[in-house]
Scaffold this motif. Sequence first.
Motif, PDB file in Angstrom:
ATOM      1  N   LYS A 158      -3.422  -5.475   3.652  1.00  0.00           N
ATOM      2  CA  LYS A 158      -1.984  -5.778   4.259  1.00  0.00           C
ATOM      3  C   LYS A 158      -1.791  -6.638   5.248  1.00  0.00           C
ATOM      4  O   LYS A 158      -2.760  -7.278   5.718  1.00  0.00           O
ATOM      5  CB  LYS A 158      -1.617  -4.350   4.570  1.00  0.00           C
ATOM      6  CG  LYS A 158      -1.622  -3.230   3.562  1.00  0.00           C
ATOM      7  CD  LYS A 158      -0.563  -3.280   2.393  1.00  0.00           C
ATOM      8  CE  LYS A 158      -1.017  -2.493   1.248  1.00  0.00           C
ATOM      9  NZ  LYS A 158      -0.319  -1.159   0.943  1.00  0.00           N
ATOM     10  N   ASP A 174       9.328   2.538   3.397  1.00  0.00           N
ATOM     11  CA  ASP A 174       8.141   2.113   3.091  1.00  0.00           C
ATOM     12  C   ASP A 174       7.841   0.727   3.516  1.00  0.00           C
ATOM     13  O   ASP A 174       8.416  -0.187   2.846  1.00  0.00           O
ATOM     14  CB  ASP A 174       7.724   2.508   1.492  1.00  0.00           C
ATOM     15  CG  ASP A 174       6.264   2.083   1.192  1.00  0.00           C
ATOM     16  OD1 ASP A 174       5.558   1.494   1.951  1.00  0.00           O
ATOM     17  OD2 ASP A 174       5.751   2.758   0.123  1.00  0.00           O
ATOM     18  N   ALA A 202       1.975   5.251  -4.497  1.00  0.00           N
ATOM     19  CA  ALA A 202       1.859   6.149  -3.373  1.00  0.00           C
ATOM     20  C   ALA A 202       3.205   6.509  -2.813  1.00  0.00           C
ATOM     21  O   ALA A 202       3.423   7.580  -2.303  1.00  0.00           O
ATOM     22  CB  ALA A 202       1.334   5.147  -2.097  1.00  0.00           C
ATOM     23  N   ALA A 230       4.912  -0.662   3.873  1.00  0.00           N
ATOM     24  CA  ALA A 230       3.323  -0.939   3.733  1.00  0.00           C
ATOM     25  C   ALA A 230       2.989  -2.438   3.655  1.00  0.00           C
ATOM     26  O   ALA A 230       2.125  -2.886   3.616  1.00  0.00           O
ATOM     27  CB  ALA A 230       2.912  -0.027   2.614  1.00  0.00           C
ATOM     28  N   GLN A 231       4.154  -3.154   2.952  1.00  0.00           N
ATOM     29  CA  GLN A 231       3.992  -4.648   2.686  1.00  0.00           C
ATOM     30  C   GLN A 231       4.931  -5.592   3.391  1.00  0.00           C
ATOM     31  O   GLN A 231       5.199  -6.676   3.165  1.00  0.00           O
ATOM     32  CB  GLN A 231       4.508  -4.882   1.123  1.00  0.00           C
ATOM     33  CG  GLN A 231       3.486  -3.909   0.254  1.00  0.00           C
ATOM     34  CD  GLN A 231       3.634  -3.922  -1.236  1.00  0.00           C
ATOM     35  OE1 GLN A 231       4.639  -4.966  -1.548  1.00  0.00           O
ATOM     36  NE2 GLN A 231       2.820  -3.390  -2.148  1.00  0.00           N
ATOM     37  N   SER A 274       1.056   1.123   6.453  1.00  0.00           N
ATOM     38  CA  SER A 274      -0.061   0.959   5.838  1.00  0.00           C
ATOM     39  C   SER A 274      -0.724  -0.073   6.626  1.00  0.00           C
ATOM     40  O   SER A 274      -0.331  -1.236   6.805  1.00  0.00           O
ATOM     41  CB  SER A 274      -0.235   0.687   4.342  1.00  0.00           C
ATOM     42  OG  SER A 274      -1.513   0.480   4.064  1.00  0.00           O
ATOM     43  N   GLY A 283      -1.604   4.801   4.674  1.00  0.00           N
ATOM     44  CA  GLY A 283      -0.019   4.571   4.221  1.00  0.00           C
ATOM     45  C   GLY A 283       0.526   5.722   3.620  1.00  0.00           C
ATOM     46  O   GLY A 283       1.534   6.391   3.954  1.00  0.00           O
ATOM     47  N   LEU A 284      -0.523   6.352   2.760  1.00  0.00           N
ATOM     48  CA  LEU A 284       0.075   7.546   1.956  1.00  0.00           C
ATOM     49  C   LEU A 284       0.222   8.656   2.971  1.00  0.00           C
ATOM     50  O   LEU A 284       1.491   9.320   2.836  1.00  0.00           O
ATOM     51  CB  LEU A 284      -1.009   7.788   0.973  1.00  0.00           C
ATOM     52  CG  LEU A 284      -0.574   9.271   0.116  1.00  0.00           C
ATOM     53  CD1 LEU A 284       0.677   9.178  -0.859  1.00  0.00           C
ATOM     54  CD2 LEU A 284      -1.780   9.500  -1.013  1.00  0.00           C
TER      55      LEU A 284
HETATM   56  C1  LIG Z   1      -0.398   0.093   0.238  1.00  0.00           C
HETATM   57  C2  LIG Z   1       0.755   0.877   0.133  1.00  0.00           C
HETATM   58  C3  LIG Z   1       0.810   2.080   0.157  1.00  0.00           C
HETATM   59  C4  LIG Z   1      -0.303   2.976   0.620  1.00  0.00           C
HETATM   60  O1  LIG Z   1      -1.050   2.794   1.724  1.00  0.00           O
HETATM   61  P1  LIG Z   1      -2.542   3.229   1.841  1.00  0.00           P
HETATM   62  O2  LIG Z   1      -2.920   2.812   3.262  1.00  0.00           O
HETATM   63  O3  LIG Z   1      -3.222   2.411   0.691  1.00  0.00           O
HETATM   64  O4  LIG Z   1      -2.543   4.452   1.820  1.00  0.00           O
HETATM   65  C5  LIG Z   1       2.168   2.631   0.208  1.00  0.00           C
HETATM   66  N1  LIG Z   1       3.263   2.017  -0.467  1.00  0.00           N
HETATM   67  C6  LIG Z   1       3.063   0.551  -0.628  1.00  0.00           C
HETATM   68  C7  LIG Z   1       4.480  -0.016  -1.176  1.00  0.00           C
HETATM   69  C8  LIG Z   1       1.846  -0.015  -0.384  1.00  0.00           C
HETATM   70  O5  LIG Z   1       2.038  -1.353  -0.785  1.00  0.00           O
END
Ligand SMILES: *Cc1c(COP(=O)(O)O)cnc(C)c1O
Length: 367
Positions: A188, A159, A90, A161-162, A183, A62-63
């Motif tokens: 996740k 973002d 991140a 990721a969640q 991510s 995700g980063l």
């Molecule tokens: C998990 C997460 C990331 C980073 O994802 P990775 O796959 O661990 O690098 C970035 N932003 C948010 C809000 C996250 O929860």
Amino acid sequence: MSEPIPFLDLQPCYRASQPAIDAALARVAASGWFLLGKELVAFESQWAGYCASAHAAGVANGLDALHLSLRALGVGEGDEVIVPSNTYIATWLAVSQCGARPVPVEPDPLSFNLDPARIEAAITPRTRVLLPVHLYGQPADMDPIMALAERHGLKVLDDCAQAHGAAYKGRPVGGLAHASAWSFYPGKNLGAMGDGGGVTSADADLIERIKVLRNYGSRIKYHNELKGINSRLDEIQAAVLSAKLPQLDEATAQRRSIAARLLEGLADTGLQLPQVPAWAEPAWHLFVVRHPARDALQARLAERGLGTLIHYPVPPHLQPAYAELGYGPGDFPIAEAMHREVLSLPLWPGMSSAQIDRVITEVRACV
Ligand SMILES: *Cc1c(COP(=O)(O)O)cnc(C)c1O
């Protein structure tokens, strides 16, 4: 004493897709092809479709999804990117990795998401991108953010990721901004069996630039047009994600029904519960409550066998990693209060009815 309840149990998700996952692992092992192959191409097209977006690129995490999206949007040295003051670090690190400066804006105290009304004051001639986060799986209020970006000639990267499976005004998250970063970290809502990430976008050229950047800046082997990095979503992870994707809607439905039971069961406890605007269909990555004596509450719950976590204990502006920006305590009071008071309760797809009841009983006994 009854069985302890962990914060998270990933086993039910594996069992729900086990035949497909096991077949995917065996298929990749037998293929002898492990990077940039047909599993990746297949998952990219499935994921773009799921997000109602035109294109997707898989990357290693995700980063990198955030970082490479910013680079593909043209962010570089001396630029500014507006980020929430209360996100996972991140989001900020991706900006720093481009040589740009993260400019924090405070969230709305009830939604935990970037407050569109506060963004405009933080825009300067150096601002390039607005970077909202759909924190805890609650969609951010995207329409005013997109309108603001339009007015100032900026791009929006969200973002996500969640937020796998979340929707905003009936539209899936991942098809709302100029680019959306994902991510697929194991915990996740759509998780690989290792690290994974991706970007969705309606912009074919942007996705193409990310595909070049993720592979050493190279389109043709040993010919490098850009100073890229090595950030590939490998064939095993892509195959596992494709195997799990058909279960994502069911998993999200379970998260929503568990969240509804927690909201009802904890309604009159004095805890601040998650608020859901009428236009939001959250993905419930986390169920986060607030309590003024959070640390004591967490300790009492732990004594009674209930696992909880804090997302997150220290805001990015107070991390030693960001000492260079010169912020101190009191600079972002809304975020600082959140970090002192938030507590994430157990919630996962496949949680039993008895486990959900236990969470409600134990929390009621401890507040
Ligand atoms: C998990 C997460 C990331 C980073 O994802 P990775 O796959 O661990 O690098 C970035 N932003 C948010 C809000 C996250 O929860």
